[in-house]
Write a protein that holds these residues in place. Structure first.
Motif, PDB file in Angstrom:
ATOM      1  N   ILE A  19       2.267  15.672   0.430  1.00 14.96           N
ATOM      2  CA  ILE A  19       1.392  15.428  -0.714  1.00 14.96           C
ATOM      3  C   ILE A  19       1.732  16.428  -1.814  1.00 14.96           C
ATOM      4  N   PRO A  20       2.102  15.959  -3.023  1.00 11.54           N
ATOM      5  CA  PRO A  20       2.446  16.898  -4.113  1.00 11.54           C
ATOM      6  C   PRO A  20       1.232  17.698  -4.555  1.00 11.54           C
ATOM      7  N   ARG A  21       1.476  18.962  -4.874  1.00 11.94           N
ATOM      8  CA  ARG A  21       0.406  19.857  -5.310  1.00 11.94           C
ATOM      9  C   ARG A  21       0.777  20.478  -6.649  1.00 11.94           C
ATOM     10  N   CYS A  68       1.219   8.962  -6.383  1.00  7.44           N
ATOM     11  CA  CYS A  68       1.938   8.942  -5.100  1.00  7.44           C
ATOM     12  C   CYS A  68       2.790   7.681  -4.971  1.00  7.44           C
ATOM     13  N   ALA A  69       2.270   6.556  -5.473  1.00  7.65           N
ATOM     14  CA  ALA A  69       3.022   5.303  -5.406  1.00  7.65           C
ATOM     15  C   ALA A  69       4.287   5.388  -6.243  1.00  7.65           C
ATOM     16  N   LEU A  70       4.174   5.907  -7.458  1.00  5.68           N
ATOM     17  CA  LEU A  70       5.331   6.013  -8.340  1.00  5.68           C
ATOM     18  C   LEU A  70       6.348   7.021  -7.819  1.00  5.68           C
ATOM     19  N   ASP A  71       5.858   8.048  -7.117  1.00  2.64           N
ATOM     20  CA  ASP A  71       6.744   9.092  -6.605  1.00  2.64           C
ATOM     21  C   ASP A  71       7.319   8.754  -5.231  1.00  2.64           C
ATOM     22  N   GLY A  72       6.870   7.655  -4.611  1.00  2.00           N
ATOM     23  CA  GLY A  72       7.386   7.263  -3.300  1.00  2.00           C
ATOM     24  C   GLY A  72       6.927   8.153  -2.164  1.00  2.00           C
ATOM     25  N   VAL A  73       5.751   8.760  -2.301  1.00  2.00           N
ATOM     26  CA  VAL A  73       5.258   9.710  -1.285  1.00  2.00           C
ATOM     27  C   VAL A  73       5.081   9.022   0.063  1.00  2.00           C
ATOM     28  N   PHE A  74       4.469   7.846   0.067  1.00  3.33           N
ATOM     29  CA  PHE A  74       4.172   7.191   1.344  1.00  3.33           C
ATOM     30  C   PHE A  74       5.424   6.580   1.975  1.00  3.33           C
ATOM     31  N   THR A  75       6.400   6.213   1.153  1.00  6.88           N
ATOM     32  CA  THR A  75       7.681   5.755   1.712  1.00  6.88           C
ATOM     33  C   THR A  75       8.381   6.897   2.429  1.00  6.88           C
ATOM     34  N   ARG A  76       8.379   8.077   1.816  1.00  8.86           N
ATOM     35  CA  ARG A  76       8.999   9.245   2.471  1.00  8.86           C
ATOM     36  C   ARG A  76       8.230   9.649   3.722  1.00  8.86           C
ATOM     37  N   ALA A  77       6.906   9.496   3.676  1.00  6.92           N
ATOM     38  CA  ALA A  77       6.113   9.804   4.877  1.00  6.92           C
ATOM     39  C   ALA A  77       6.493   8.862   6.017  1.00  6.92           C
ATOM     40  N   TYR A 268       1.011  -1.911  -4.512  1.00  7.86           N
ATOM     41  CA  TYR A 268       0.770  -2.673  -3.291  1.00  7.86           C
ATOM     42  C   TYR A 268       1.758  -2.267  -2.202  1.00  7.86           C
ATOM     43  N   GLU A 269       3.011  -2.029  -2.569  1.00 13.23           N
ATOM     44  CA  GLU A 269       3.993  -1.582  -1.577  1.00 13.23           C
ATOM     45  C   GLU A 269       3.616  -0.206  -1.033  1.00 13.23           C
ATOM     46  N   ALA A 270       3.056   0.669  -1.898  1.00 11.74           N
ATOM     47  CA  ALA A 270       2.600   1.979  -1.434  1.00 11.74           C
ATOM     48  C   ALA A 270       1.462   1.825  -0.434  1.00 11.74           C
ATOM     49  N   ALA A 271       0.568   0.863  -0.683  1.00 12.23           N
ATOM     50  CA  ALA A 271      -0.530   0.617   0.254  1.00 12.23           C
ATOM     51  C   ALA A 271       0.004   0.124   1.594  1.00 12.23           C
ATOM     52  N   VAL A 272       0.990  -0.777   1.568  1.00 13.61           N
ATOM     53  CA  VAL A 272       1.583  -1.278   2.814  1.00 13.61           C
ATOM     54  C   VAL A 272       2.299  -0.137   3.545  1.00 13.61           C
ATOM     55  N   SER A 273       2.973   0.734   2.798  1.00 13.91           N
ATOM     56  CA  SER A 273       3.670   1.871   3.413  1.00 13.91           C
ATOM     57  C   SER A 273       2.684   2.833   4.052  1.00 13.91           C
ATOM     58  N   LEU A 274       1.543   3.086   3.386  1.00 11.91           N
ATOM     59  CA  LEU A 274       0.534   3.975   3.957  1.00 11.91           C
ATOM     60  C   LEU A 274      -0.055   3.377   5.233  1.00 11.91           C
ATOM     61  N   ALA A 275      -0.331   2.072   5.215  1.00  7.33           N
ATOM     62  CA  ALA A 275      -0.842   1.409   6.419  1.00  7.33           C
ATOM     63  C   ALA A 275       0.200   1.459   7.540  1.00  7.33           C
TER      64      ALA A 275
END
Length: 284
Positions: A19-21, A68-77, A268-275
């Motif tokens: 998570i970026p800080r 987070c979606a624009l930065d690809g945080v959940f994809t990297r997670a 929406y892709e970020a939401a799917v990646s988080l799930a």
């Protein structure tokens, strides 16, 4: 005490380092509290404005989710937790690919009216029309244990055979050196039965179990010897294809995934990646 639709300590431990800080600025709402709001939103499908007070200001949760979606945080997670499972030998590389249709809520339909798409956002925002009306299609590759490895969003009318190759090219499991991108075997239904895909898999040395379409079979038989041999088909392996259906079932347990409320494909892709990350976190 962990409340309903909130991250467990183990899930937060895996996600927190990514998570970026901000180094400077005003004191910010606690990161875990905000991410719990994101999880609550996609689990229940409610509006951002309807988030409970314990999640913090809804504007803050919404803004940070978009960043987070624009930065690809959940994809990297998702990549990180896949790498952790791969290092432990926990990934079954007998992959299965398929797609599912998602209805688009009317709140997500008013998109891209001014200025057009920006950055990596597709021109159509992954919105299309099929028999169900305005829809989005989630193309998914999962491992043999039913956990998502790669995700691709397209408009609902896009055919599976066109998207199979771009989907497989999204597999990215980090390893020391180069990441692993090639599975041992692919299982797919007849919607992916095309000469182009079979040739692509053959060139990469990937075993394939793809059922043949009836018209393709008739065409091959009508040509006699010139039609060539029938493609190899492992019936026992193909019986495992229900694994990806169970994966879709678990993903659609998140109401914010089963119906698309996000205006942009990136969100929406970020939401799917988080799930998908949460599905992995509960299995490792």
């Amino acid at each position: 005490m962990v409340r309903r639709h909130e991250l467990t300590d183990q899930e937060w431990e895996l996600l927190a380092p990514l998570i970026p800080r901000a180094a400077t600025g005003r004191p910010r709402v606690e990161d875990r509290q905000v991410v719990n709001g994101m999880v609550y939103k996609i689990r229940t499908g409610i509006s951002w404005r309807d988030l409970p007070e314990r999640c913090g200001p809804w504007q803050t949760v919404c803004t940070r989710f978009r960043r987070c979606a624009l930065d690809g945080v959940f994809t990297r997670a998702l990549w990180q937790i896949q790498a952790r499972a791969d290092a432990a030998g926990d990934i079954d590389w007998l992959l299965q690919i398929d797609s599912t249709i998602v209805r688009v809520h009317r709140h997500a339909a008013a998109t891209g009216r001014k200025g057009g798409p920006k950055g990596d956002e597709p021109d159509d925002h992954a919105l299309g029309r099929s028999r169900g009306g305005l829809t989005t299609k989630i193309h998914l590759a999962c491992d043999g244990r039913g956990r998502p490895l790669a995700i691709l969003l397209t408009p609902g009318q896009r055919h599976d055979s066109v998207c199979a190759r771009p989907l497989l090219e999204r597999i990215h499991v980090p390893r020391p050196g180069r990441p692993r991108r090639r599975p041992d075997q692919i299982i797919a239904d007849r919607a992916c039965s095309s000469r182009g895909l079979r040739a692509y898999l053959r060139k990469r040395g990937i075993a394939r179990t793809i059922s043949e379409k009836a018209d393709q079979q008739r065409h091959r038989l009508n040509r006699g010897r010139r039609g060539g041999r029938p493609p190899g088909f492992d019936r026992e392996a193909h019986r495992r294809r229900n694994t990806i259906e169970r994966c879709f079932n678990r993903l659609k347990g998140f109401h914010g995934i089963a119906t698309r409320y996000d205006k942009t494909a990136t969100s929406y892709e970020a939401a799917v990646s988080l799930a998908s990350f949460l599905l992995w976190a509960r299995s490792v």
